[in-house]
Design a protein around this motif. Structure first.
Motif, PDB file in Angstrom:
ATOM      1  N   VAL A  29       0.796  -1.345  -0.021  1.00 22.23           N
ATOM      2  CA  VAL A  29       0.055  -0.222   0.048  1.00 22.23           C
ATOM      3  C   VAL A  29       0.905   1.305  -0.057  1.00 22.23           C
ATOM      4  O   VAL A  29       0.521   2.187  -0.761  1.00 22.23           O
ATOM      5  CB  VAL A  29      -0.863   0.053   1.325  1.00 22.23           C
ATOM      6  CG1 VAL A  29      -1.751   1.228   1.227  1.00 22.23           C
ATOM      7  CG2 VAL A  29      -1.944  -1.231   1.152  1.00 22.23           C
ATOM      8  N   ILE A  30       1.958   1.240   0.777  1.00 14.44           N
ATOM      9  CA  ILE A  30       2.856   2.401   0.886  1.00 14.44           C
ATOM     10  C   ILE A  30       4.410   1.865   0.259  1.00 14.44           C
ATOM     11  O   ILE A  30       4.852   0.989   0.658  1.00 14.44           O
ATOM     12  CB  ILE A  30       3.080   2.713   2.414  1.00 14.44           C
ATOM     13  CG1 ILE A  30       1.741   3.070   2.985  1.00 14.44           C
ATOM     14  CG2 ILE A  30       4.207   3.753   2.641  1.00 14.44           C
ATOM     15  CD1 ILE A  30       1.660   3.598   4.474  1.00 14.44           C
ATOM     16  N   PRO A  31       4.821   2.897  -0.636  1.00 14.28           N
ATOM     17  CA  PRO A  31       6.158   2.422  -1.175  1.00 14.28           C
ATOM     18  C   PRO A  31       7.010   2.743  -0.212  1.00 14.28           C
ATOM     19  O   PRO A  31       6.898   3.290   0.946  1.00 14.28           O
ATOM     20  CB  PRO A  31       6.206   3.482  -2.326  1.00 14.28           C
ATOM     21  CG  PRO A  31       5.074   4.475  -1.989  1.00 14.28           C
ATOM     22  CD  PRO A  31       4.361   3.963  -1.065  1.00 14.28           C
ATOM     23  N   ILE A 113      10.780   1.048  18.557  1.00  9.91           N
ATOM     24  CA  ILE A 113      10.113   1.913  17.791  1.00  9.91           C
ATOM     25  C   ILE A 113       8.731   1.886  17.215  1.00  9.91           C
ATOM     26  O   ILE A 113       8.769   0.725  16.626  1.00  9.91           O
ATOM     27  CB  ILE A 113      11.088   2.466  16.631  1.00  9.91           C
ATOM     28  CG1 ILE A 113      12.307   2.617  17.037  1.00  9.91           C
ATOM     29  CG2 ILE A 113      10.584   3.440  15.931  1.00  9.91           C
ATOM     30  CD1 ILE A 113      13.375   2.919  15.877  1.00  9.91           C
ATOM     31  N   ASP A 114       8.001   2.570  17.593  1.00  9.02           N
ATOM     32  CA  ASP A 114       6.467   2.329  17.412  1.00  9.02           C
ATOM     33  C   ASP A 114       6.285   2.478  15.632  1.00  9.02           C
ATOM     34  O   ASP A 114       6.506   3.703  15.309  1.00  9.02           O
ATOM     35  CB  ASP A 114       5.378   3.421  17.847  1.00  9.02           C
ATOM     36  CG  ASP A 114       5.473   3.170  19.476  1.00  9.02           C
ATOM     37  OD1 ASP A 114       5.478   1.972  19.635  1.00  9.02           O
ATOM     38  OD2 ASP A 114       5.153   3.759  20.042  1.00  9.02           O
ATOM     39  N   ALA A 115       5.459   1.668  15.001  1.00  5.44           N
ATOM     40  CA  ALA A 115       5.156   1.731  13.541  1.00  5.44           C
ATOM     41  C   ALA A 115       4.223   2.693  13.461  1.00  5.44           C
ATOM     42  O   ALA A 115       2.852   2.230  14.142  1.00  5.44           O
ATOM     43  CB  ALA A 115       4.861   0.137  12.998  1.00  5.44           C
ATOM     44  N   PRO A 116       3.901   3.463  12.445  1.00  5.22           N
ATOM     45  CA  PRO A 116       2.864   4.115  12.196  1.00  5.22           C
ATOM     46  C   PRO A 116       1.780   3.201  11.600  1.00  5.22           C
ATOM     47  O   PRO A 116       1.890   2.181  10.985  1.00  5.22           O
ATOM     48  CB  PRO A 116       3.484   5.020  10.855  1.00  5.22           C
ATOM     49  CG  PRO A 116       4.599   5.046  11.116  1.00  5.22           C
ATOM     50  CD  PRO A 116       5.249   3.769  11.706  1.00  5.22           C
ATOM     51  N   PRO A 117       0.618   3.615  12.091  1.00  9.49           N
ATOM     52  CA  PRO A 117      -0.687   2.606  11.403  1.00  9.49           C
ATOM     53  C   PRO A 117      -0.648   2.646   9.788  1.00  9.49           C
ATOM     54  O   PRO A 117      -0.499   3.919   9.248  1.00  9.49           O
ATOM     55  CB  PRO A 117      -1.811   3.450  12.214  1.00  9.49           C
ATOM     56  CG  PRO A 117      -1.395   4.788  12.290  1.00  9.49           C
ATOM     57  CD  PRO A 117      -0.063   4.714  12.610  1.00  9.49           C
ATOM     58  N   ILE A 118      -1.160   1.685   9.363  1.00  9.72           N
ATOM     59  CA  ILE A 118      -1.175   1.406   7.694  1.00  9.72           C
ATOM     60  C   ILE A 118      -2.669   0.893   7.586  1.00  9.72           C
ATOM     61  O   ILE A 118      -2.885  -0.326   8.215  1.00  9.72           O
ATOM     62  CB  ILE A 118      -0.130   0.593   7.402  1.00  9.72           C
ATOM     63  CG1 ILE A 118       1.148   0.895   7.230  1.00  9.72           C
ATOM     64  CG2 ILE A 118      -0.555   0.437   5.842  1.00  9.72           C
ATOM     65  CD1 ILE A 118       2.403   0.062   7.135  1.00  9.72           C
ATOM     66  N   VAL A 119      -3.356   1.641   6.868  1.00  9.84           N
ATOM     67  CA  VAL A 119      -4.628   1.158   6.581  1.00  9.84           C
ATOM     68  C   VAL A 119      -4.715   0.190   5.169  1.00  9.84           C
ATOM     69  O   VAL A 119      -4.326   0.606   4.333  1.00  9.84           O
ATOM     70  CB  VAL A 119      -5.669   2.341   6.316  1.00  9.84           C
ATOM     71  CG1 VAL A 119      -7.280   1.838   6.084  1.00  9.84           C
ATOM     72  CG2 VAL A 119      -5.777   3.324   7.481  1.00  9.84           C
ATOM     73  N   ALA A 120      -5.075  -1.050   5.682  1.00  6.36           N
ATOM     74  CA  ALA A 120      -4.934  -1.812   4.451  1.00  6.36           C
ATOM     75  C   ALA A 120      -6.266  -1.851   3.525  1.00  6.36           C
ATOM     76  O   ALA A 120      -7.300  -1.143   3.946  1.00  6.36           O
ATOM     77  CB  ALA A 120      -4.990  -3.334   5.014  1.00  6.36           C
ATOM     78  N   GLN A 121      -6.033  -2.418   2.327  1.00  4.48           N
ATOM     79  CA  GLN A 121      -7.079  -2.036   1.485  1.00  4.48           C
ATOM     80  C   GLN A 121      -8.300  -3.017   1.654  1.00  4.48           C
ATOM     81  O   GLN A 121      -7.747  -4.115   2.016  1.00  4.48           O
ATOM     82  CB  GLN A 121      -6.517  -2.298  -0.242  1.00  4.48           C
ATOM     83  CG  GLN A 121      -5.753  -1.009  -0.356  1.00  4.48           C
ATOM     84  CD  GLN A 121      -5.137  -1.129  -1.828  1.00  4.48           C
ATOM     85  OE1 GLN A 121      -4.835  -0.298  -2.620  1.00  4.48           O
ATOM     86  NE2 GLN A 121      -4.710  -2.455  -1.970  1.00  4.48           N
ATOM     87  N   THR A 122      -9.376  -2.909   1.081  1.00  7.78           N
ATOM     88  CA  THR A 122     -10.381  -4.047   1.209  1.00  7.78           C
ATOM     89  C   THR A 122     -10.250  -5.068   0.227  1.00  7.78           C
ATOM     90  O   THR A 122     -10.049  -4.660  -1.029  1.00  7.78           O
ATOM     91  CB  THR A 122     -11.881  -3.406   1.059  1.00  7.78           C
ATOM     92  OG1 THR A 122     -12.039  -2.435   2.428  1.00  7.78           O
ATOM     93  CG2 THR A 122     -13.074  -4.640   1.379  1.00  7.78           C
TER      94      THR A 122
END
Length: 275
Positions: A29-31, A113-122
């Motif tokens: 989702v994120i490069p 180190i906390d990972a930023p939240p990633i919103v997965a695709q449906t």
């Protein structure tokens, strides 16, 4: 500069030799992005980092990890990132570009180190594709984990990224079909032999097997009715291996025959014909 080019070239070859083709990766989702600056990597850096088997798309330097209150786990290996640095020639006062590199680590290689939240695709399953996969007799084990799509013959295992990380469901199934075609080479299935023993990247046998897998996946894509969404990626991938083979027309004919047999195996047609 020659040393930097050599380091980067070896990184690419290392990924290719492990079975990962950096320019065919229809997921994530994120490069690849620097965690601190939040800038996305570009050019060759994008290709290099996008081919690594980490779930997290975020990277950072050793110093950045310490700055954020964490650290890189002991024994983890970093990856070179290139950049241009300009210096001024004292005599001519001209700016001279120098190619440099520094090392980054995946956030997955760090602690604290906390990972930023990633919103997965449906993900919307495609019924016909599901039927093809579930209907395969003597199917290898399939794991949806990590950031690599590959078949591991030694343990008869297909690994794929989680479905929601693909740009569209058709690309997930096309990738799954590709790896399942590879799995038909197993001795318990079609026992497809390599002409040169263990496949080496760039060898005729390696290139032919990639052609077999992608052409076979294209056959299954057509059977499932998803060709229109996957044909462009498949065609560019096949074209790449044809260039490796110097457009050997005989090779693609042989690969297509093997691909047909492999697709038939997955579809169960070999059971009907007793082959």
């Amino acid at each position: 500069m020659a040393n930097v080019y050599e380091i980067i070239t070896q990184q690419i070859l290392s990924q290719l030799q492990s079975g990962t083709i950096p320019w065919k990766k229809p997921w994530r989702v994120i490069p690849p992005t620097n965690l601190v600056s939040r800038k996305q990597y570009r050019g060759i850096n994008l290709i290099l980092l996008n081919s690594l088997p980490f779930e997290s798309p975020y990277f950072l330097t050793f110093k950045q990890a310490r700055m954020l209150g964490g650290f890189v786990r002991q024994g983890e290996k970093g990856f070179p990132i290139i950049y241009w640095q300009f210096i001024v020639d004292e005599e001519t006062e001209k700016k001279i570009p120098l190619l440099r590199y520094y090392t980054v680590f995946s956030l997955s290689q760090t602690v604290g180190i906390d990972a930023p939240p990633i919103v997965a695709q449906t993900f919307n399953p495609i019924e016909k594709c599901e039927e093809i996969v579930s209907g395969m007799v003597n199917r290898p084990k399939i794991e949806l984990v990590g950031n690599v799509a590959a078949y591991f013959p030694s343990v008869d295992l297909v690994k794929l990224p989680a479905r929601q990380w693909f740009s569209q469901p058709e690309e997930f199934y096309s990738t799954e079909f590709h790896e399942l075609i590879h799995s038909t080479s197993h001795p318990s299935r079609l026992d497809r032999k390599m002409e040169e023993g263990p496949a080496r990247f760039g060898s005729a046998s390696y290139s032919k097997e990639e052609l077999v897998a992608e052409i076979g996946a294209s056959f299954l894509n057509a059977k499932a009715g998803i060709s229109s969404a996957t044909l462009e990626n498949s065609s560019s991938y096949i074209a790449n291996w044809l260039r490796v083979l110097r457009n050997d027309k005989k090779m693609i004919v042989c690969a297509a025959a093997q691909a047909h047999k492999s697709a038939d195996y997955i579809l169960g047609i070999h059971l009907l014909t007793n082959e």
